[in-house]
Design a protein around this motif. Structure first.
Motif, short mmCIF file in Angstrom:
data_model
loop_
_atom_site.label_atom_id
_atom_site.label_comp_id
_atom_site.label_asym_id
_atom_site.label_seq_id
_atom_site.Cartn_x
_atom_site.Cartn_y
_atom_site.Cartn_z
N PHE A 1 -7.55 0.53 -1.34
CA PHE A 1 -7.65 -0.61 -1.93
C PHE A 1 -6.48 -1.60 -0.70
N HIS A 2 -7.47 -2.43 -0.42
CA HIS A 2 -6.50 -3.21 0.64
C HIS A 2 -6.39 -4.73 0.55
N ALA A 3 -5.42 -5.30 0.76
CA ALA A 3 -5.01 -5.94 -0.14
C ALA A 3 -5.14 -7.19 1.63
N LYS A 4 -5.73 -8.05 2.13
CA LYS A 4 -5.87 -9.07 3.24
C LYS A 4 -4.55 -9.89 3.19
N SER A 5 -4.35 -10.41 3.94
CA SER A 5 -3.20 -11.48 4.25
C SER A 5 -3.01 -12.91 3.32
N SER A 6 -1.98 -13.29 2.77
CA SER A 6 -1.54 -13.99 1.18
C SER A 6 -2.94 -13.88 0.59
N SER A 7 -3.09 -11.99 0.04
CA SER A 7 -4.28 -12.21 -1.29
C SER A 7 -3.00 -12.83 -2.54
N PHE A 8 -1.29 -12.97 -2.15
CA PHE A 8 -0.98 -12.62 -3.59
C PHE A 8 0.01 -14.49 -3.51
N ILE B 1 -3.74 2.51 0.62
CA ILE B 1 -3.55 1.42 -0.28
C ILE B 1 -2.58 0.90 1.03
N ILE B 2 -3.42 -0.23 1.71
CA ILE B 2 -3.12 -1.32 2.59
C ILE B 2 -2.85 -2.65 2.34
N PHE B 3 -1.98 -2.87 2.90
CA PHE B 3 -1.24 -4.33 2.85
C PHE B 3 -0.80 -4.99 4.06
N ASP B 4 -1.71 -5.92 3.62
CA ASP B 4 -1.64 -6.92 6.02
C ASP B 4 -0.93 -7.36 5.77
N GLN B 5 0.00 -7.59 7.09
CA GLN B 5 0.23 -9.08 6.71
C GLN B 5 0.71 -9.92 6.45
N ASN B 6 1.58 -10.31 5.76
CA ASN B 6 1.95 -11.98 4.78
C ASN B 6 1.42 -11.60 3.51
N SER B 7 1.47 -10.06 3.40
CA SER B 7 0.03 -10.36 2.07
C SER B 7 0.81 -10.88 0.82
N LEU C 1 9.97 -9.00 -8.19
CA LEU C 1 8.34 -7.96 -8.59
C LEU C 1 9.08 -6.87 -8.13
N SER C 2 8.04 -6.53 -8.45
CA SER C 2 8.21 -5.00 -8.77
C SER C 2 6.78 -4.41 -8.53
N ILE C 3 6.86 -2.68 -7.29
CA ILE C 3 5.32 -2.32 -7.14
C ILE C 3 5.47 -0.82 -7.53
N PHE C 4 4.56 -0.83 -8.36
CA PHE C 4 4.61 1.30 -8.54
C PHE C 4 3.24 1.70 -7.55
N ALA C 5 3.35 2.65 -6.95
CA ALA C 5 2.47 2.91 -6.15
C ALA C 5 3.06 4.36 -5.86
N ASP C 6 2.03 5.27 -4.38
CA ASP C 6 2.63 5.82 -3.95
C ASP C 6 3.11 5.76 -2.69
N SER C 7 2.20 5.13 -1.72
CA SER C 7 2.64 4.56 -0.60
C SER C 7 1.74 3.68 -0.21
N LEU C 8 2.75 1.93 0.29
CA LEU C 8 2.43 1.26 1.08
C LEU C 8 1.67 0.71 2.12
N THR C 9 1.74 1.79 3.52
CA THR C 9 1.42 2.21 4.48
C THR C 9 1.79 1.13 5.74
N ILE D 1 4.64 -6.87 5.60
CA ILE D 1 3.66 -6.90 3.78
C ILE D 1 5.31 -7.87 3.16
N PHE D 2 6.01 -7.74 3.26
CA PHE D 2 7.25 -8.90 2.36
C PHE D 2 7.41 -10.12 3.91
N ASN D 3 7.36 -10.18 4.99
CA ASN D 3 7.49 -11.25 5.80
C ASN D 3 6.71 -12.64 5.33
N ASN D 4 8.29 -13.05 5.29
CA ASN D 4 7.76 -15.21 4.57
C ASN D 4 7.55 -15.06 3.62
#
Length: 575
Positions: A106-113, A139-145, A154-162, A168-171
């Motif tokens: 899983f790869h969430a690019k910047s500003s995916s959400f 699981i990979i989250f880019d900067q400022n996802s 905001l609730s996140i259920f995962a084994d790791s955020l890497t 991840i939670f900037n801005n």
């Protein structure tokens, strides 16, 4: 019974219906409020038509599940189209749930959400992201996802955020951020560029040791740690944490002892603590005297109430999840006594809403703290059992309650006696004439006063049977014929004297006073019996004199008997 299931099935069909909203996605609508969709692969989200979207633009809950064994990659503003399915202005809470299952990576690019809920006004905006990969650490989250995300929760259920937390939670502007199961890393070098605003952070993990390495100091205002299956706690490692406000210990593999909680007294910001442990040992809570909220879970069985009394700053006690029927007898009774005493000092208590077994202690607390509904529900079921409860405060309460109910029933069944009003004759009290016996005045009736009284009685309508005009010259209140004198002879012998005090009082009264005072012979008066003391004195003297004579006679007789006694020699034996 079959008809009931058929009727229920028909109702379910009427409430749910298939609705086509997205391209290549099957969706189901529930009462035109909730929508649930399933997608077998990652593809751009596209509405079927703008006209149909405008017709169903009133969903309060959107649930989308992505089930694919491929690699999932989310582009920028991937979910921004979901805003068209939400009402722009509303008073109901809104929820968006995104589920990703069985993926390889899983790869969430910047500003995916980014831009979710943009322009939406609602009192509660929630976003839930569930990640269930096939293998760990994929699981990979880019900067400022979550760039420019402004929501309440905001609730996140995962084994790791890497990726690091600050990346991840900037801005972002998030009131409550919950991360469950994931290992979240911290990068202090990114703090200078970090512009996120997160009010409260809660991280939940299953871990053996709680320390600062597993739970780093993230840049948030409020920080809560929740650990499952814990074995050790290094409280001294959190000494410099200024944002640590809550600690939840859930189902630990060890008992909560003073050694486990040692060092928590050095964290002044810690205000809330939760225990879902079977045993909280003696003196354990003395290390958290400064907490304001205590939460007890379903696994609680034994609790040291003496250390519970040491929580002087406690303002809230949450026992909604405690099974009172499984608590140790001393623990349940002591806990009930503590709640009953502290509630009068401002303690807020949260009790279980249900009491299926009609536990007597819980019924007692519900009546003391809550609305008392359980007392009515369980009164017929276990009223007698609660009278003989092993907890003294509970048995005394139900005994007193039963007595009050019996007294109230007796009052309700006792007929009220109503006496009709009776007209009583208007009896005017007799007012004796005022007589002034001063030296300068004559002790006679005043003629003018008599005439004034007669005129006043005639004006009031009273009937005067006889009216007599008394001439003060003709009346002599000291007439010798009316004066009765009695002489008493003094007798030498003792006798009983019986006299009438009422009669003696009127012997020397004047005729007018005898007329004013009622005749004492018409009323029963008590007779007084007077006994003389002289006979008793004579009898006592005689008895005392007889005793002295008897003693003297005995002494004389004893002396004569002793003087006449002589020894008689023994005779020689006869051979």
């Amino acid at each position: 019974m079959a008809m009931f299931y058929i009727y229920f099935f028909l109702i379910s069909l009427s409430l749910t219906k298939s609705c086509d909203v997205f391209v290549d996605m099957s969706c189901t609508c529930y009462e035109s409020i909730d929508i649930r969709c399933t997608m077998s692969k990652i593809a751009p989200l596209t509405l079927i038509s703008s006209s149909s979207a405008s017709l169903i633009k009133k969903f309060h809950s959107i649930d989308i599940k992505f089930d694919s064994d491929e690699n999932m990659e989310l582009d920028k503003n991937y979910f921004i189209i979901l805003n068209e399915l939400l009402p722009n202005i509303g008073q109901n809470p809104l929820t968006i749930t995104l589920r990703f299952q069985n993926f390889r990576s899983f790869h969430a690019k910047s500003s995916s959400f980014s831009q979710l809920y943009n322009g939406i006004i609602s009192p509660q905006k929630r976003l839930i992201v569930e990640l269930h990969p096939v293998k760990a650490k994929s699981i990979i989250f880019d900067q400022n996802s979550f760039d420019n995300l402004n929501i309440n929760e905001l609730s996140i259920f995962a084994d790791s955020l890497t990726s690091p937390f600050e990346s991840i939670f900037n801005n972002t502007n998030i009131t409550n951020l919950n991360i469950e199961g994931a290992i979240v890393t911290h990068d202090s070098t990114l703090l200078k560029q970090y512009t996120g605003n997160i009010q409260s952070l809660k991280i939940t993990r299953m871990i053996d040791t709680i320390n600062s390495e597993e739970f780093p100091p993230f840049p948030v205002k409020s920080y809560t740690i929740e650990a499952h299956k814990m074995r050790t706690l290094d409280a001294l490692s959190f000494k410099n944490y200024n944002q640590l406000t809550g600690l939840n210990i859930i189902q630990p593999d060890v008992s909560i002892t003073p050694k486990i909680l040692n060092g928590l007294e050095n964290i002044p910001t810690l205000k809330t603590i939760s225990f879902d442990a079977e045993r909280i040992a003696d003196g354990a809570l003395k290390h958290v005297k400064h907490i304001e909220t205590l939460i007890l879970g379903t696994y609680t069985k034994i609790l040291d109430t003496e250390s519970l009394n040491s929580l002087k700053s406690l303002r809230q006690l949450d026992v909604r999840y405690v099974q009172f029927s499984t608590l140790q007898a001393n623990t349940s009774c002591s806990l009930a006594d503590y709640i009953n005493r502290r509630r009068m000092m401002g303690l807020t208590v949260y009790l279980p809403h249900e009491n299926p077994y009609c536990d007597c202690i819980l019924v007692f607390l519900n009546n003391m703290v809550d609305d008392g509904s359980q007392l009515i529900k369980c009164q017929s079921a276990n009223n007698d059992r609660c009278l003989f409860s092993s907890c003294s405060i509970v048995s005394e309460y139900f005994t007193r309650k039963q007595k009050e109910d019996i007294d109230e029933q007796q009052k309700q069944h006792t007929p009220s006696v109503i006496t009709p009003a009776q007209s009583l004759p208007n009896i005017r009290p007799f007012i004796p004439p005022s007589i002034d016996l001063n030296d300068n005045d004559s002790p006679y009736y005043n003629e003018e006063n008599i005439f004034q009284q007669q005129q006043q009685q005639q004006q009031e309508g009273e009937q005067i049977k006889t009216s007599t005009i008394i001439n003060p010259v003709d009346v002599n209140i000291y007439d010798d014929e009316d004066v009765i004198t009695k002489t008493t002879d003094i007798m030498s012998t003792t006798r009983l004297l019986v006299f009438d005090p009422d009669e003696s009082d009127n012997q020397y009264s004047t005729p007018v006073m005898q007329h004013i005072n009622s005749d004492p012979k018409k009323h029963q008066s008590s007779k007084y019996l007077a006994l003389s003391w002289i006979p008793f004195a004579i009898i006592g003297s005689c008895l005392f004199l007889s005793l002295i004579i008897a003693m003297i006679s005995y002494i004389i007789y004893h002396k004569q008997r002793t003087a006449s006694f002589k020894l008689i020699p023994q005779a020689a034996p006869i051979v």
